[in-house]
Design a protein around this motif. Structure first.
Motif, PDB file in Angstrom:
ATOM      1  N   GLY B  26     -11.315 -64.952  75.893  1.00  0.00           N
ATOM      2  CA  GLY B  26     -11.260 -66.414  75.938  1.00  0.00           C
ATOM      3  C   GLY B  26     -12.547 -66.993  76.508  1.00  0.00           C
ATOM      4  O   GLY B  26     -13.092 -67.979  76.009  1.00  0.00           O
ATOM      5  N   GLU B  27     -13.043 -66.350  77.559  1.00  0.00           N
ATOM      6  CA  GLU B  27     -14.266 -66.871  78.171  1.00  0.00           C
ATOM      7  C   GLU B  27     -15.462 -66.686  77.256  1.00  0.00           C
ATOM      8  O   GLU B  27     -16.345 -67.541  77.183  1.00  0.00           O
ATOM      9  CB  GLU B  27     -14.478 -66.197  79.530  1.00  0.00           C
ATOM     10  N   LEU B  28     -15.495 -65.567  76.526  1.00  0.00           N
ATOM     11  CA  LEU B  28     -16.583 -65.358  75.580  1.00  0.00           C
ATOM     12  C   LEU B  28     -16.517 -66.392  74.456  1.00  0.00           C
ATOM     13  O   LEU B  28     -17.550 -66.888  73.996  1.00  0.00           O
ATOM     14  CB  LEU B  28     -16.522 -63.944  75.004  1.00  0.00           C
ATOM     15  N   ASP B  29     -15.309 -66.708  74.038  1.00  0.00           N
ATOM     16  CA  ASP B  29     -15.119 -67.712  72.992  1.00  0.00           C
ATOM     17  C   ASP B  29     -15.682 -69.066  73.444  1.00  0.00           C
ATOM     18  O   ASP B  29     -16.436 -69.719  72.723  1.00  0.00           O
ATOM     19  CB  ASP B  29     -13.625 -67.831  72.690  1.00  0.00           C
ATOM     20  N   ALA B  30     -15.331 -69.446  74.681  1.00  0.00           N
ATOM     21  CA  ALA B  30     -15.818 -70.721  75.225  1.00  0.00           C
ATOM     22  C   ALA B  30     -17.336 -70.690  75.356  1.00  0.00           C
ATOM     23  O   ALA B  30     -18.032 -71.642  75.024  1.00  0.00           O
ATOM     24  CB  ALA B  30     -15.174 -70.994  76.584  1.00  0.00           C
ATOM     25  N   TYR B  31     -17.826 -69.585  75.844  1.00  0.00           N
ATOM     26  CA  TYR B  31     -19.278 -69.439  76.031  1.00  0.00           C
ATOM     27  C   TYR B  31     -20.016 -69.618  74.720  1.00  0.00           C
ATOM     28  O   TYR B  31     -21.015 -70.328  74.636  1.00  0.00           O
ATOM     29  CB  TYR B  31     -19.560 -68.061  76.620  1.00  0.00           C
ATOM     30  N   ALA B  32     -19.522 -68.952  73.674  1.00  0.00           N
ATOM     31  CA  ALA B  32     -20.192 -69.052  72.373  1.00  0.00           C
ATOM     32  C   ALA B  32     -20.121 -70.489  71.852  1.00  0.00           C
ATOM     33  O   ALA B  32     -21.041 -70.960  71.183  1.00  0.00           O
ATOM     34  CB  ALA B  32     -19.558 -68.079  71.378  1.00  0.00           C
ATOM     35  N   SER B  33     -19.046 -71.182  72.185  1.00  0.00           N
ATOM     36  CA  SER B  33     -18.945 -72.575  71.741  1.00  0.00           C
ATOM     37  C   SER B  33     -19.940 -73.478  72.454  1.00  0.00           C
ATOM     38  O   SER B  33     -20.491 -74.402  71.864  1.00  0.00           O
ATOM     39  CB  SER B  33     -17.531 -73.103  71.985  1.00  0.00           C
ATOM     40  N   PHE B  34     -20.180 -73.220  73.732  1.00  0.00           N
ATOM     41  CA  PHE B  34     -21.124 -74.044  74.477  1.00  0.00           C
ATOM     42  C   PHE B  34     -22.557 -73.804  74.033  1.00  0.00           C
ATOM     43  O   PHE B  34     -23.425 -74.637  74.228  1.00  0.00           O
ATOM     44  CB  PHE B  34     -21.061 -73.745  75.980  1.00  0.00           C
ATOM     45  N   HIS B  35     -22.813 -72.620  73.525  1.00  0.00           N
ATOM     46  CA  HIS B  35     -24.186 -72.279  73.124  1.00  0.00           C
ATOM     47  C   HIS B  35     -24.193 -72.061  71.627  1.00  0.00           C
ATOM     48  O   HIS B  35     -24.204 -70.932  71.159  1.00  0.00           O
ATOM     49  CB  HIS B  35     -24.634 -70.994  73.822  1.00  0.00           C
ATOM     50  N   PRO B  36     -24.197 -73.149  70.882  1.00  0.00           N
ATOM     51  CA  PRO B  36     -24.059 -72.988  69.434  1.00  0.00           C
ATOM     52  C   PRO B  36     -25.224 -72.230  68.838  1.00  0.00           C
ATOM     53  O   PRO B  36     -26.353 -72.333  69.301  1.00  0.00           O
ATOM     54  CB  PRO B  36     -24.045 -74.427  68.905  1.00  0.00           C
ATOM     55  N   ILE B  37     -24.895 -71.510  67.801  1.00  0.00           N
ATOM     56  CA  ILE B  37     -25.930 -70.730  67.138  1.00  0.00           C
ATOM     57  C   ILE B  37     -26.383 -71.523  65.925  1.00  0.00           C
ATOM     58  O   ILE B  37     -25.649 -72.350  65.403  1.00  0.00           O
ATOM     59  CB  ILE B  37     -25.346 -69.345  66.755  1.00  0.00           C
ATOM     60  N   ALA B  38     -27.629 -71.293  65.492  1.00  0.00           N
ATOM     61  CA  ALA B  38     -28.148 -72.040  64.342  1.00  0.00           C
ATOM     62  C   ALA B  38     -27.286 -71.787  63.112  1.00  0.00           C
ATOM     63  O   ALA B  38     -26.708 -70.722  62.956  1.00  0.00           O
ATOM     64  CB  ALA B  38     -29.593 -71.626  64.071  1.00  0.00           C
ATOM     65  N   GLU B  39     -27.217 -72.787  62.256  1.00  0.00           N
ATOM     66  CA  GLU B  39     -26.399 -72.632  61.051  1.00  0.00           C
ATOM     67  C   GLU B  39     -26.896 -71.502  60.190  1.00  0.00           C
ATOM     68  O   GLU B  39     -28.098 -71.265  60.087  1.00  0.00           O
ATOM     69  CB  GLU B  39     -26.479 -73.915  60.218  1.00  0.00           C
ATOM     70  N   GLY B  40     -25.992 -70.826  59.567  1.00  0.00           N
ATOM     71  CA  GLY B  40     -26.374 -69.808  58.603  1.00  0.00           C
ATOM     72  C   GLY B  40     -26.745 -68.483  59.229  1.00  0.00           C
ATOM     73  O   GLY B  40     -27.018 -67.520  58.511  1.00  0.00           O
ATOM     74  N   VAL B  41     -26.763 -68.399  60.565  1.00  0.00           N
ATOM     75  CA  VAL B  41     -27.082 -67.109  61.183  1.00  0.00           C
ATOM     76  C   VAL B  41     -25.820 -66.265  61.227  1.00  0.00           C
ATOM     77  O   VAL B  41     -24.800 -66.709  61.729  1.00  0.00           O
ATOM     78  CB  VAL B  41     -27.604 -67.307  62.627  1.00  0.00           C
TER      79      VAL B  41
END
Lengths: 165, 348
Positions: B26-41
């Motif tokens: 859950g925490e990793l999920d939230a973390y990835a949401s806060f630090h969006p990755i560039a589109e298409g990567v």
């Protein structure tokens, strides 16, 4: 909130390798709570590497490399702690509130491994617990494959000696 | 041996509990949401498969700091208190004047800042934050709300963040600075276009200030691009030279070690000395290439020298117990007595 398939793949990577990284950290630190923290930190840094588009050819070895470096940093901070303290803390058995069940038989071999040189315990874990080939281990620990093979053999002998004491 | 390896294999049963797993996930999920990755990567198939490892890039530059402990725990606790997804995510779209804007600035951006490790990551983060401030001004302008107080606030936010971004970028690598400068130029260009077309946003002073700030940021960015191109050549020069210097120190340490160790057999000593000579030749070539301004050749030569010295160090660690200096990484001593098995002592 999805950011496209990278986010999903990242979580899949955790589903697939989370336990392996956790196990690796437990063996090296004998501390389940710390191992959970380290596992989480490892994946967070993996995510940052993906964002920064770091080149990597294999996510499994990359994850181990991150975990390994985090543990090295942790050891540097703990340099002043005595060996006895390392043995005493952290090895919790079945009634652990954090839920991982470490049976008594695991505790024995984990204690024996704590007596080994750090690098020896590490290659043993990567070889026999994680099932990696010496060539792969060589990439992760930064030694030649030859050195790794020799180290594995010597480490097994040392561990044997430790456990029959 | 079988008994031991069997016991080791039994360790494969060690795993996280279901609760721990789902909490961490859950925490990793939230973390990835806060630090969006560039589109298409996406992560390529090759990288994801657990096939045989070919090459791992050792990722040491970001491990300059570790951030265990209370700061991380507090911020993550804050995320959980805010209900993970909902509030924090909604706050991301807030502009100055919105109720959730303080959450965006004080919580979300603090969390991001806590996890930016290393000069390059920090520089990129500050540049991202500058983009946010500019975007907020854009949004207000497009709503026709960029006037009076709002314009003043937006302008001072942008000016302050531009300074922070410039400071952070100063510590980053040349290629990162260049990329950031290009991004800043683009975002300011957009802002000026928005301001020019949204006539309702024009109040004399505020508009003038914003365009001035925009001009300043743009000028700095353009300067940066020009400077960076010039300094990139210089930077490459310096880093190859540093690498050669370090390799020479390593060579000195190994030579001294071989000299000081009387227990080597004549044959072993001859081999080691031949290898050291080969490495020395490469280092001399590297120096010559550097003096002749041939960067690539110099780099190739010092790499060849490093490879040979790496092999020497491997052989030494197999022959006896080696001591390694924790600061330099050089081998400082070797114990060849018969009761010392091969291995490495880091003195931990």
């Amino acid at each position: 909130m999805q950011e496209g398939t990278a986010h999903e793949q990242f979580l899949e990577a955790f589903d697939q390798y989370g336990d392996a990284i956790f196990r690796f950290c437990v063996v090296k630190t004998s501390d389940q709570a710390l191992a959970q923290d380290l596992t989480q930190e490892t994946f967070m840094r993996y995510w940052q590497a993906l964002r920064a588009k770091k080149p990597m050819t294999n996510q499994r070895s990359f994850l181990y490399t991150i975990a390994r470096n985090l543990i090295i940093d942790w050891y540097r901070k703990r340099k002043t702690d005595s060996l006895e303290q390392k043995l005493d803390d952290g090895l919790q058995v079945a009634d652990d509130a954090l839920g991982t069940e470490l049976l008594a038989e695991h505790a024995e071999i984990l204690r024996a491994m704590k007596d080994l040189e750090e690098h020896d315990a590490e290659v043993l874990t990567l070889r026999f617990v994680e099932g990696l080939e010496p060539r792969d281990i060589a990439e992760i620990v930064g030694e030649s494959a030859n050195t790794v093979s020799v180290r594995i053999n010597r480490a097994v002998k040392r561990l044997q000696a430790n456990m029959h004491v | 041996m079988n008994d031991i390896t069997k016991q080791l294999e039994n360790l494969q049963q060690v795993r996280m509990s279901a609760e721990a797993r789902s909490r961490v996930r859950g925490e990793l999920d939230a973390y990835a949401s806060f630090h969006p990755i560039a589109e298409g990567v996406t992560i390529s198939e090759e990288v994801r498969s657990s096939e045989h490892i070919q090459h791992a890039s050792v990722w040491s530059s970001l491990f300059t700091q570790t951030r265990f402990g209370t700061m991380k725990a507090t911020l993550l606790a804050t995320v959980l208190v805010l209900g993970g997804g909902g509030t924090a995510v909604a706050a991301q779209n807030a502009v100055p004047g919105d109720t959730l804007y303080p959450v965006k600035i004080n919580v979300n951006e603090n969390i991001r800042s806590a996890f930016a490790v290393g000069a390059n990551a920090e520089a990129r983060l500050q540049a991202d934050l500058l983009a946010e401030r500019v975007e907020e001004a854009n949004t207000l302008a497009s709503r026709g709300e960029l006037s009076g107080d709002a314009a003043v606030r937006a302008e001072s936010n942008i000016a302050a963040q531009a300074e922070a971004a410039a400071n952070a970028a100063a510590h980053a690598d040349a290629d990162v600075r260049l990329a950031i400068a290009a991004d800043v130029a683009a975002m300011v260009g957009n802002l000026r276009t928005t301001l020019a077309t949204e006539t309702s946003a024009r109040t004399n002073d505020a508009f003038a200030r914003l365009t001035t700030t925009g001009d300043t940021v743009l000028a700095v960015a353009e300067d940066e691009q020009a400077n960076t191109k010039a300094s990139t050549m210089l930077a490459m020069d310096i880093s190859v030279e540093t690498r050669i210097e370090r390799a020479e120190e390593r060579h000195e340490a190994l030579t001294a070690l071989v000299k000081a160790t009387s227990e080597f057999s004549a044959e072993t000593r001859a081999e080691l000395q031949a290898d050291l000579k080969a490495a020395a030749d490469h280092l001399a070539e590297a120096r010559a290439s550097l003096a002749a301004d041939a960067q690539a050749a110099a780099e190739a030569s010092v790499e060849a020298a490093d490879e040979i010295m790496g092999e020497i160090e491997s052989s030494l660690s197999l022959m006896g117990e080696v001591q390694i200096d924790a600061n330099t990484g050089f081998i400082t001593d070797i114990d060849l007595s018969s009761n010392a098995e091969g291995g490495v002592n880091l003195g931990l």
